[in-house]
Write an enzyme that holds these catalytic residues in place. Structure first.
Site, short mmCIF file in Angstrom:
data_model
loop_
_atom_site.label_atom_id
_atom_site.label_comp_id
_atom_site.label_asym_id
_atom_site.label_seq_id
_atom_site.Cartn_x
_atom_site.Cartn_y
_atom_site.Cartn_z
N THR A 220 51.07 39.98 45.97
CA THR A 220 49.77 40.16 46.63
C THR A 220 49.73 39.46 47.99
O THR A 220 49.39 40.07 49.01
CB THR A 220 48.63 39.62 45.74
N ASP B 103 42.16 44.68 46.66
CA ASP B 103 42.43 43.39 47.33
C ASP B 103 42.48 43.51 48.85
O ASP B 103 43.35 42.95 49.50
CB ASP B 103 43.75 42.79 46.81
N ASP C 150 38.35 44.25 43.28
CA ASP C 150 38.40 42.87 43.79
C ASP C 150 38.63 42.84 45.30
O ASP C 150 39.40 42.03 45.80
CB ASP C 150 39.52 42.08 43.09
N ARG D 150 33.70 39.53 39.55
CA ARG D 150 34.20 38.76 38.41
C ARG D 150 34.88 37.51 38.95
O ARG D 150 35.45 37.52 40.05
CB ARG D 150 35.17 39.60 37.58
N TRP E 249 37.65 34.83 39.44
CA TRP E 249 39.11 34.87 39.33
C TRP E 249 39.68 33.45 39.23
O TRP E 249 39.52 32.67 40.18
CB TRP E 249 39.69 35.59 40.54
#
Length: 357
Positions: free
Chosen positions: A118, A174, A201, A263, A265
């Protein structure tokens, strides 16, 4: 909280080309440094990275990197030892200056040492403090539809006191990794009049980030039940301030009630991450679920710090699954409170007069 600067061994001045219009300044200080990037070679450099490389390590004075219209495909790093850079598109329309690359977390590295991951997928990594971006687009152009879902970061920010003004962030999963240099450091980032789009996200990380007057677009993934999550804050419990979405618009092309606000993380398996976020005084489209928060990686959203305040629109609502701040609490969760830190940083004053913000 100020990052240490490397000593500047020699004063280095980068002369702007004669063709560059440099505004006249009073004789009290040096002329501002302007570095021009043009794809056709008529500027100082043809790539943004070359312009960044021309800025001395330990830089102590403002440098503007002016990017002319065009699309620039390159992975770029703006390192922590090069503060005071402004990266500016040469037009007021951010769509006309596009800074892009197309790696994903699942893309194999050419040397065979594994995938990019990522963090490694980011088109731009901006680690410098006191950085400003204006009037341009950051994009990760990884083709999710053709190659499968994967994290694919447009920008990973880790520097403190960063400002993004009239900037677009384009990606899918992302998109914007608003982060800090480590779990024990803070970094504040102010996004004003920006546009962010993605699906899963797509605003995430450990930073203290304020989205002020932004448009946040949640893209459909074709699901009739769950198309994604707008935010995934990984704020450490020691930090009272994670993400603030303030007077913004949450829009979508996804079906009704198929999106989560977010949410929490626990980044890197952190046992001390308790994502903090407030959506306040914003317009929320009908794509958002009535129960808009979700658990993540074993962390219950109810154990994180997630709340709303005075939102409106067809996706707004108040129920047992949507914690609301009281007016008294809301006074502690304003853009100014998020960004002040210990040094009193206030990037708002130039734009808003600071009316209780």
């Amino acid at each position: 909280m100020r990052l240490p600067l490397l000593p500047l061994a020699t004063a280095v001045t980068i002369a702007a080309t004669a063709a560059t219009a440099v505004p006249a300044v009073a004789a009290t200080g040096p002329s501002p440094t302007v570095i021009v990037v043009t794809a056709d070679g008529s500027g100082d450099h043809t790539t943004v990275q070359a312009a960044v490389d021309a800025v001395p390590s330990g830089n102590t004075s403002p440098v503007t990197i002016l990017v002319r219209e065009g699309t620039y495909k390159q992975q770029v790093v703006i390192p922590a030892d090069k503060p005071y850079i402004s990266l500016v598109g040469a037009t007021r329309d951010p769509r006309r200056v596009v800074l892009t690359f197309d790696l994903s977390a699942s893309t194999p590295k050419p040397d065979g040492s594994g995938n990019y991951g990522t963090s490694g997928s980011a088109s731009y990594v901006i680690s410098a403090p006191d950085f400003t971006a204006r009037n341009l687009t950051f994009e990760n152009s990884y083709d999710e539809a053709a190659n499968g879902a994967s994290q694919a970061v447009a920008v990973r920010t880790t520097g403190d006191r960063q400002v993004y003004d009239n900037v677009r962030f384009i990606g899918n999963q992302d998109t914007l990794y608003a982060n800090t240099a480590s779990a024990t450091t803070f970094a504040r980032q102010y996004f004003r009049d920006c546009y962010v789009e993605g699906d899963v996200d797509f605003i995430f990380g450990r930073a203290t980030a304020v989205f002020d007057g932004c448009v946040i677009k949640a893209l459909t993934r074709g699901s009739t039940t769950n198309n994604g999550y707008v935010i995934a804050p990984s704020t450490e419990i020691a930090n009272p301030y994670g993400f603030l979405i303030h007077r913004s618009r949450l829009v979508s092309d996804a079906p009704d009630r198929t999106y989560h606000l977010g949410r929490p993380w626990p980044a890197g398996g952190s046992v001390t991450a308790r994502g903090q976020a407030v959506f306040r005084e914003s317009w929320i489209g009908r794509h958002v679920k009535d129960a808009p928060w979700s658990d993540m990686s074993g962390l219950s959203w109810r154990d994180a710090r997630l709340a709303e305040y005075r939102n409106v629109g067809p996706g707004a609502g108040v129920n047992d699954d949507r914690p609301q701040l009281t007016a008294e609490q809301a006074a502690e969760f304003t853009p100014r409170k998020y960004l002040a830190g210990t040094d009193g940083w206030n990037p708002l004053r130039h734009h808003h007069g600071g009316h209780g913000r």
